[in-house]
Scaffold this active site. Sequence first.
Site, PDB file in Angstrom:
ATOM      1  N   ASP A  81       0.852  -1.197   0.000  1.00  0.00           N
ATOM      2  CA  ASP A  81       0.000   0.000   0.000  1.00  0.00           C
ATOM      3  C   ASP A  81       0.893   1.256   0.000  1.00  0.00           C
ATOM      4  O   ASP A  81       1.934   1.279   0.667  1.00  0.00           O
ATOM      5  CB  ASP A  81      -0.859  -0.060   1.273  1.00  0.00           C
ATOM      6  CG  ASP A  81      -1.907   1.035   1.348  1.00  0.00           C
ATOM      7  OD1 ASP A  81      -2.404   1.477   0.303  1.00  0.00           O
ATOM      8  OD2 ASP A  81      -2.231   1.435   2.496  1.00  0.00           O
ATOM      9  N   HIS A  82       0.479   2.276  -0.724  1.00  0.00           N
ATOM     10  CA  HIS A  82       1.212   3.551  -0.769  1.00  0.00           C
ATOM     11  C   HIS A  82       2.711   3.374  -0.960  1.00  0.00           C
ATOM     12  O   HIS A  82       3.509   3.868  -0.153  1.00  0.00           O
ATOM     13  CB  HIS A  82       0.942   4.397   0.485  1.00  0.00           C
ATOM     14  CG  HIS A  82      -0.450   4.918   0.529  1.00  0.00           C
ATOM     15  ND1 HIS A  82      -0.890   5.954  -0.274  1.00  0.00           N
ATOM     16  CD2 HIS A  82      -1.519   4.528   1.257  1.00  0.00           C
ATOM     17  CE1 HIS A  82      -2.172   6.174  -0.034  1.00  0.00           C
ATOM     18  NE2 HIS A  82      -2.583   5.322   0.882  1.00  0.00           N
ATOM     19  N   HIS A 187      -7.617   9.761   5.207  1.00  0.00           N
ATOM     20  CA  HIS A 187      -6.989   8.739   6.047  1.00  0.00           C
ATOM     21  C   HIS A 187      -7.075   9.179   7.507  1.00  0.00           C
ATOM     22  O   HIS A 187      -6.897  10.354   7.811  1.00  0.00           O
ATOM     23  CB  HIS A 187      -5.509   8.600   5.705  1.00  0.00           C
ATOM     24  CG  HIS A 187      -5.226   8.080   4.330  1.00  0.00           C
ATOM     25  ND1 HIS A 187      -4.696   8.848   3.334  1.00  0.00           N
ATOM     26  CD2 HIS A 187      -5.398   6.851   3.800  1.00  0.00           C
ATOM     27  CE1 HIS A 187      -4.530   8.112   2.245  1.00  0.00           C
ATOM     28  NE2 HIS A 187      -4.948   6.898   2.492  1.00  0.00           N
ATOM     29  N   GLY A 188      -7.314   8.233   8.381  1.00  0.00           N
ATOM     30  CA  GLY A 188      -7.267   8.556   9.811  1.00  0.00           C
ATOM     31  C   GLY A 188      -8.650   8.823  10.390  1.00  0.00           C
ATOM     32  O   GLY A 188      -9.671   8.403   9.846  1.00  0.00           O
ATOM     33  N   HIS A 215      -9.719   5.036  -0.507  1.00  0.00           N
ATOM     34  CA  HIS A 215      -8.764   5.117   0.605  1.00  0.00           C
ATOM     35  C   HIS A 215      -9.460   5.830   1.755  1.00  0.00           C
ATOM     36  O   HIS A 215     -10.483   6.487   1.562  1.00  0.00           O
ATOM     37  CB  HIS A 215      -7.503   5.872   0.177  1.00  0.00           C
ATOM     38  CG  HIS A 215      -6.553   4.997  -0.578  1.00  0.00           C
ATOM     39  ND1 HIS A 215      -5.304   4.688  -0.117  1.00  0.00           N
ATOM     40  CD2 HIS A 215      -6.704   4.333  -1.749  1.00  0.00           C
ATOM     41  CE1 HIS A 215      -4.708   3.871  -0.977  1.00  0.00           C
ATOM     42  NE2 HIS A 215      -5.539   3.644  -1.982  1.00  0.00           N
ATOM     43  N   GLY A 217     -11.004   4.380   4.185  1.00  0.00           N
ATOM     44  CA  GLY A 217     -12.305   3.705   4.204  1.00  0.00           C
ATOM     45  C   GLY A 217     -12.901   3.544   5.585  1.00  0.00           C
ATOM     46  O   GLY A 217     -14.128   3.545   5.735  1.00  0.00           O
TER      47      GLY A 217
HETATM   48  P1  13P Z   1      -7.995   4.561   7.166  1.00  0.00           P
HETATM   49  O1  13P Z   1      -6.864   4.342   8.101  1.00  0.00           O
HETATM   50  O2  13P Z   1      -8.522   5.955   7.244  1.00  0.00           O
HETATM   51  O3  13P Z   1      -9.070   3.534   7.275  1.00  0.00           O
HETATM   52  O4  13P Z   1      -7.391   4.449   5.688  1.00  0.00           O
HETATM   53  C1  13P Z   1      -6.687   3.316   5.313  1.00  0.00           C
HETATM   54  C2  13P Z   1      -6.072   3.514   3.975  1.00  0.00           C
HETATM   55  O5  13P Z   1      -6.578   4.226   3.135  1.00  0.00           O
HETATM   56  C3  13P Z   1      -4.813   2.811   3.692  1.00  0.00           C
HETATM   57  O6  13P Z   1      -4.294   3.128   2.442  1.00  0.00           O
END
Ligand code: 13P
Length: 292
Positions: A81-82, A187-188, A215, A217
Amino acid sequence: MLADLKEVLVKARSEKIAIAAFNVPNLEMVRAAISAAEQLNLPVILQHAEGHDSLIPLEEIGPIMLQYAKQSKVPVVVHLDHGKSFAAIVRAMKLGFTSVMIDASDLPFEENIARTKEIVKIAHSLGVSVEAELGHVFTSSLGGGEGRVPDDNEIGNIDIYTDPAQAKQFVAATGVDCLAIAFGTVHGIYLNEPKLDLNRVEEVYKEVGIPLVMHGGSGVSAADYQRAIDKGIAKINYYTYANKAGGAKTKDFLTEASQEYFLEDCVIAATEAVKADYLDAMQAFSRNKKNL
Ligand code: 13P
């Protein structure tokens, strides 16, 4: 069994469901994710964000993710991821990850295309699927390991949302297998209830025709998950609120426990709480699935 991201997402689109992509920077989250997926008999994506190397390096958690994927009864994608650096993306492919994300979303459009194209060429020649990001999903000021916290003038600015015409050009030029888009998630921890531009999802999907990725989510309502899935989202990245559920359960457990405290009991309690959160999320993403 170890599964291919592209195949899993194309099938998810045909069933009008989304596949949960859980960030699992520890063994407990790996086990909770596999256990939830097997209980519901659903595919799952285990992912490691390059930014989580500070919690556990790719070379330590990657082989564990792959081992659990291979021995699982359900299809399990193992995904980077990322991926920001070329080195991390190549290292993930070398370990045997079945898909990688190249995140060059902070770079100008043409540079994002060039960097993504380079990764697609290498990955596809190894049979590895690729996710890229267009538009930028920010990180809440209350944390989240991916993306970045926006500058003041970027807050509420919908110009950073993915542009459908650019998305069409981007996908045609790069050949990516799925695309992460910006349409209002962060995110977060959500500081306010998220207001999603769901028309944007539909407009982008109409132009690109490949599975789209949400993302940020966790923390989104079940109704919004369903609307986003109806409009083209097939992969939902989910981390912060499961992480928070595990933390909250540990705190309650320590408050309730009356005698000695043992780490193993905290770990069991936290893992169960994370699994319960994962089950809720996966069920919300798969409402269209029969016999769930
Ligand atoms: P959250 O931590 O906000 O659920 O996002 C996860 C994410 O997008 C990981 O790439």
